[in-house]
Design a protein around this motif. Structure first.
Motif, short mmCIF file in Angstrom:
data_model
loop_
_atom_site.label_atom_id
_atom_site.label_comp_id
_atom_site.label_asym_id
_atom_site.label_seq_id
_atom_site.Cartn_x
_atom_site.Cartn_y
_atom_site.Cartn_z
N GLU A 19 4.25 23.58 -32.25
CA GLU A 19 3.96 22.16 -32.11
C GLU A 19 2.84 22.03 -31.08
O GLU A 19 3.00 22.43 -29.93
N ILE A 20 1.70 21.49 -31.50
CA ILE A 20 0.54 21.38 -30.64
C ILE A 20 0.13 19.90 -30.57
O ILE A 20 -0.05 19.26 -31.61
N ARG A 21 0.00 19.40 -29.34
CA ARG A 21 -0.35 17.99 -29.14
C ARG A 21 -1.31 17.86 -27.96
O ARG A 21 -1.23 18.64 -27.01
N PRO A 22 -2.20 16.87 -27.98
CA PRO A 22 -3.08 16.65 -26.83
C PRO A 22 -2.29 16.10 -25.65
O PRO A 22 -1.31 15.38 -25.83
N GLY A 23 -2.74 16.44 -24.45
CA GLY A 23 -2.16 15.87 -23.24
C GLY A 23 -3.13 14.87 -22.65
O GLY A 23 -3.70 14.05 -23.36
N THR A 24 -3.36 14.97 -21.34
CA THR A 24 -4.31 14.07 -20.68
C THR A 24 -5.73 14.43 -21.09
O THR A 24 -6.06 15.60 -21.24
N GLY A 25 -6.56 13.39 -21.26
CA GLY A 25 -7.96 13.67 -21.55
C GLY A 25 -8.52 12.99 -22.78
O GLY A 25 -9.67 13.24 -23.16
N GLY A 26 -7.74 12.15 -23.44
CA GLY A 26 -8.25 11.36 -24.55
C GLY A 26 -8.78 12.19 -25.70
O GLY A 26 -8.15 13.16 -26.14
N ASP A 27 -9.98 11.81 -26.20
CA ASP A 27 -10.56 12.49 -27.36
C ASP A 27 -10.82 13.96 -27.08
O ASP A 27 -10.65 14.81 -27.96
N GLU A 28 -11.22 14.29 -25.86
CA GLU A 28 -11.49 15.69 -25.51
C GLU A 28 -10.21 16.51 -25.58
O GLU A 28 -10.22 17.67 -26.01
N ALA A 29 -9.08 15.94 -25.18
CA ALA A 29 -7.80 16.64 -25.26
C ALA A 29 -7.43 16.92 -26.71
O ALA A 29 -6.92 17.99 -27.04
N ALA A 30 -7.70 15.95 -27.58
CA ALA A 30 -7.42 16.14 -29.01
C ALA A 30 -8.31 17.23 -29.60
O ALA A 30 -7.86 18.05 -30.42
N LEU A 31 -9.58 17.27 -29.19
CA LEU A 31 -10.48 18.32 -29.66
C LEU A 31 -10.02 19.69 -29.17
O LEU A 31 -10.07 20.68 -29.92
N PHE A 32 -9.57 19.76 -27.92
CA PHE A 32 -9.08 21.03 -27.39
C PHE A 32 -7.80 21.46 -28.10
O PHE A 32 -7.61 22.65 -28.37
N ALA A 33 -6.92 20.51 -28.42
CA ALA A 33 -5.71 20.84 -29.17
C ALA A 33 -6.10 21.47 -30.51
O ALA A 33 -5.46 22.43 -30.97
N GLY A 34 -7.16 20.95 -31.13
CA GLY A 34 -7.64 21.54 -32.38
C GLY A 34 -8.19 22.94 -32.17
O GLY A 34 -7.97 23.84 -33.00
N ASP A 35 -8.87 23.16 -31.05
CA ASP A 35 -9.38 24.50 -30.73
C ASP A 35 -8.23 25.49 -30.55
O ASP A 35 -8.31 26.64 -31.00
#
Length: 349
Positions: free
Chosen positions: A107-123
């Motif tokens: 299970e992978i989800r973004p944390g703090t950081g908005g759009d950048e966190a979501a991009l990092f979750a994708g990475d």
């Protein structure tokens, strides 16, 4: 110190299992699993016992004038092998995590950081997928929600293969990234984070779910940006009332969605039980690796410096590009070795 009585018990148990299998008595599948677990351990034991016997024989030859020269030649090499073989036996005797051989739910989800966190979750998701594919594992997306920029809002994946949970169970926690976001025009380094949870897949016998304890709701599915709206209410949300866990699945088939959601719910409940047992067992001590605390910051990925640091074991590697391409073996091996060292220390105390 290697406990010889325990070694003998293990060898006798393997002989017993072999006899039962040859005569067709008992549950053959269960006996086969036990045999596959015991055989490598017994092989290590026999290797150690053979080496100890060879050393004793060489030492006895030292008293024989005719054999002394041969003993002087062989003895140093035999003794040099002993620590490595003893360590292998000690590792083989460590208590096994029964979930190690199971598939895992990521299970992978973004944390703090908005759009950048979501991009990092994708990475992170792509990093793990590349690692899984390199090891020949099956990567099956269960639930995926993407951001407008192509990042990951939520990703649930089932990974099946040899030793998946054993290799990946130390990945749970908060992963922090330091880099200049693609959306940042000023070139400033931002810090954001994503959370990863790796859960062993649960079987029906592990977790019994009372139908009265769950509420099942159906919803209308939608794709990215609200497009491709499914005309039927196929998405399923299951709420486990006692724990408050909520699971959703948005495939096209409502029947398949129920199956997937129940699979994920069982994995989360099973993980809760495992954590409860682990907390009770280590109330007076918390292992540096593998605590499973989802809020713990475990790793930092610093892109400007090309550096990855795992904070639990103080490991720093300057090969971030390779790591993001799925080259994780050095990290996983180091975490596994640290965990094994802590278990060995516990056994000695």
């Amino acid at each position: 110190m290697i406990p010889r009585e325990r070694l003998q018990q293990i060898k006798e148990r393997l002989e017993y299992v072999e006899v039962r299998m040859s005569t067709g008595e008992g549950d053959i599948a269960q006996l086969g699993r036990e045999y596959s677990e015991l055989k490598p351990v017994v092989d290590q034991i026999l290797d150690w016992e053979g080496l100890v016997a060879d050393i004793a024989e060489a030492e006895a030859m030292m008293d024989d004038p005719e054999m002394r020269e041969l003993a002087v030649e062989e003895l140093p090499g035999l003794k040099a092998r002993l620590p490595e073989v003893e360590h292998a036996v000690q590792l083989a005797l460590l208590p096994k995590d029964a979930a190690d051989a199971r598939p895992a739910m990521f299970e992978i989800r973004p944390g703090t950081g908005g759009d950048e966190a979501a991009l990092f979750a994708g990475d992170l998701a792509r990093m793990y997928q590349r690692y899984a594919e390199a090891r020949g594992w099956v990567w099956e997306v269960i639930e995926e929600a993407l951001s407008e920029l192509g990042g990951v809002r939520e990703l649930v994946v089932r990974v099946k293969g040899d030793g998946v949970f054993a290799r990946m169970k130390f990945e749970s926690g908060v992963h922090r990234v330091q880099r200049v976001p693609e959306t940042e025009s000023g070139g400033r380094i931002h810090t954001s984070a994503a959370t990863v949870a790796v859960l062993p897949e649960a079987e029906d016998v592990d977790i019994q779910i009372n139908p009265n304890d769950i509420r099942i709701d159906t919803m209308r599915s939608s794709g990215a940006g609200g497009q491709h709206v499914n005309t039927t209410d196929s998405a399923v949300r299951i709420t486990h009332i006692p724990s408050g866990i909520v699971v959703t699945s948005s495939e096209k088939s409502q029947h398949r969605n129920r199956e997937i959601a129940m699979q994920v719910l069982r994995a989360r409940l099973f993980d809760m039980e495992r954590q409860k047992v682990a907390d009770e067992r280590s109330a007076d001590r918390k292992s540096q690796v593998g605590s499973g605390d989802r809020s713990e910051r475990i790793r930092t990925y610093n892109f400007p410096q090309g550096r990855m640091t795992d904070h639990r074991i103080g490991l720093t590697l300057y090969k971030l590009d390779q790591i993001m391409q799925g080259d994780l073996d050095e990290i996983v091996d180091a975490l596994t070795a640290e965990h094994q060292a802590s278990l060995l220390a516990e056994m000695e105390n």
